[in-house]
Scaffold this active site. Structure first.
Site, PDB file in Angstrom:
ATOM      1  N   HIS A  90       6.847   6.522   1.443  1.00 40.23           N
ATOM      2  CA  HIS A  90       7.459   5.217   0.167  1.00 40.23           C
ATOM      3  C   HIS A  90       8.508   5.269  -0.101  1.00 40.23           C
ATOM      4  O   HIS A  90      10.084   5.256  -0.079  1.00 40.23           O
ATOM      5  CB  HIS A  90       6.739   4.034   0.558  1.00 40.23           C
ATOM      6  N   ALA A 105       1.372  -1.140   0.403  1.00 39.55           N
ATOM      7  CA  ALA A 105       0.343  -0.289   0.285  1.00 39.55           C
ATOM      8  C   ALA A 105       1.051   1.142  -0.037  1.00 39.55           C
ATOM      9  O   ALA A 105       0.921   1.372   0.522  1.00 39.55           O
ATOM     10  CB  ALA A 105      -1.211  -0.096   1.115  1.00 39.55           C
ATOM     11  N   LEU A 106       1.416   1.384  -0.953  1.00 41.56           N
ATOM     12  CA  LEU A 106       2.675   2.489  -1.233  1.00 41.56           C
ATOM     13  C   LEU A 106       2.479   3.758  -1.330  1.00 41.56           C
ATOM     14  O   LEU A 106       1.636   4.043  -1.752  1.00 41.56           O
ATOM     15  CB  LEU A 106       4.040   2.329  -1.976  1.00 41.56           C
ATOM     16  N   ARG A 127      -3.195   3.890   6.163  1.00 40.33           N
ATOM     17  CA  ARG A 127      -4.059   3.881   6.562  1.00 40.33           C
ATOM     18  C   ARG A 127      -5.057   5.177   6.162  1.00 40.33           C
ATOM     19  O   ARG A 127      -6.164   5.174   6.194  1.00 40.33           O
ATOM     20  CB  ARG A 127      -3.961   3.915   8.483  1.00 40.33           C
ATOM     21  N   GLN A 178       2.790  -9.404  13.140  1.00 37.26           N
ATOM     22  CA  GLN A 178       2.614  -7.747  13.777  1.00 37.26           C
ATOM     23  C   GLN A 178       1.614  -7.571  14.063  1.00 37.26           C
ATOM     24  O   GLN A 178       1.559  -5.747  14.787  1.00 37.26           O
ATOM     25  CB  GLN A 178       3.558  -6.603  13.364  1.00 37.26           C
ATOM     26  N   GLU A 203      10.260   7.710   9.176  1.00 38.09           N
ATOM     27  CA  GLU A 203      10.410   8.419  11.031  1.00 38.09           C
ATOM     28  C   GLU A 203       9.023   8.437  11.929  1.00 38.09           C
ATOM     29  O   GLU A 203       9.114   8.628  12.880  1.00 38.09           O
ATOM     30  CB  GLU A 203      10.654   9.631  11.002  1.00 38.09           C
TER      31      GLU A 203
HETATM   32  O1  PAF Z   1       6.916  -0.492   9.293  1.00 41.27           O
HETATM   33  C1  PAF Z   1       6.294  -0.912   8.697  1.00 41.27           C
HETATM   34  O2  PAF Z   1       5.419  -1.219   7.499  1.00 41.27           O
HETATM   35  C2  PAF Z   1       6.191  -2.296   9.314  1.00 41.27           C
HETATM   36  O3  PAF Z   1       6.617  -3.213  10.677  1.00 41.27           O
HETATM   37  C3  PAF Z   1       8.123  -3.276   8.757  1.00 41.27           C
HETATM   38  C4  PAF Z   1       8.877  -2.982   9.330  1.00 41.27           C
HETATM   39  C5  PAF Z   1       7.526  -3.092   6.572  1.00 41.27           C
HETATM   40  C6  PAF Z   1       7.695  -4.736   9.036  1.00 41.27           C
HETATM   41  O4  PAF Z   1       6.480  -4.858   8.375  1.00 41.27           O
END
Ligand code: PAF
Length: 283
Positions: free
Chosen positions: A37, A32-33, A187, A61, A148
């Site tokens: 990114h 979802a760039l 998001r 996660q 960051e």
């Molecule tokens: O920041 C993110 O998008 C994720 O936490 C990462 C570092 C790609 C790990 O899944």
């Protein structure tokens, strides 16, 4: 740009680049760039011969399954953007490729991973460390680029790198914001137009709180931010923590640390969508 889905193929290609003496930059993402990114990838492309961008929606996660289900998936558009910004490889493995068996490793780097997002999303940073440590092992990059915007994540990853002795240099990159000041985030696509406008108040109010620093106490600044945001219908502060920028331990006075940062999580809109941001007060 080449799209690679297996660790074996990735390592074969990277082995060739390494034997030619090429430097490798890694940009870990969950897809979802967006422009945030893109700025990480552009920086990696400038600073390395080869840039690997991982696109992997890491299930370990997400402690909240609906959060994982809601997460946008846009692989085709992601690959188009990566081609435009000059990435060398998009590494988009399946869950079973990354986790052929359940990952039972436990990482613990308090207070960085136990406060704020760590307290509200139990297991979140453990999952981040699981996947990032795997990516670091697969790619053996010279540098890895992290936004960051996820300020706490960088602090946790730095601890993990020091603990496990990874040779990779962690490169933190500044938050990219929309014109309104809203921090770019995958998001944000889940927000309606009205919610986006609402969400812009988060950074506006945090920025206004800089006027209170350092004349007013940490507690006064904290309460100001929480009160002003909560007064806006549709926004609800989950926490606002004013912390040491390295250890992430709470501070009670501006003299407590050389770097002091305010980190916030706000629920926005009806769904609601969790938004995080931060602001630097000192250092
Ligand atoms: O920041 C993110 O998008 C994720 O936490 C990462 C570092 C790609 C790990 O899944």
């Amino acid at each position: 740009m080449k799209v690679v889905t297996t660790i074996k193929e990735l390592q074969t290609i990277l082995g060739e680049y390494r034997s030619e003496g090429k430097t490798i930059g890694l940009v870990p993402t969950m897809g979802a760039l967006h422009a945030g990114h893109a700025s990480l990838v552009e920086r990696s492309v400038r600073e390395n011969d080869v840039t690997v961008v991982s696109i992997f929606l890491n299930p370990t996660q997400f402690n909240d399954k609906t959060d994982l289900e809601k997460y946008p998936r846009t692989l085709e558009a992601d690959c188009e953007l990566l081609t435009q910004v000059g990435a060398t490889i998009a590494f988009a493995p399946s869950v079973s490729e990354v986790y052929p068996e359940p990952d039972t490793r436990q990482f613990s780097y308090p207070p960085t991973d136990s406060v704020m997002e760590g307290a509200f999303r139990p297991g979140h940073f453990n999952g981040v460390c699981q996947v990032v440590s795997k990516l670091f092992s697969y790619v053996n990059a010279d540098r890895a680029y992290f936004g960051e915007k996820d300020f706490q994540q960088i602090a946790v990853i730095r601890r993990m790198v020091a603990d496990l002795g990874f040779g990779v240099e962690i490169v933190p990159c500044p938050v990219i914001r929309e014109e309104s000041g809203l921090a770019r985030s995958s998001r944000n696509t889940l927000l309606s137009e009205d919610e986006r406008k609402l969400a812009a108040n988060i950074y506006r109010i945090m920025k206004k709180s800089l006027d209170l620093y350092p004349a007013h106490s940490v507690a006064v600044v904290h309460d100001y931010v929480v009160r002003e945001i909560n007064e806006i219908e549709g926004l609800e502060v989950k926490y606002y923590s004013i912390v040491d920028g390295e250890t992430l331990a709470d501070v009670t006075s501006w003299d407590d640390a050389p770097h002091i940062v305010g980190c916030i999580t706000v629920y926005c809109g009806a769904a609601p969508i969790r938004l995080i941001d931060h602001i630097k007060y000192k250092g």
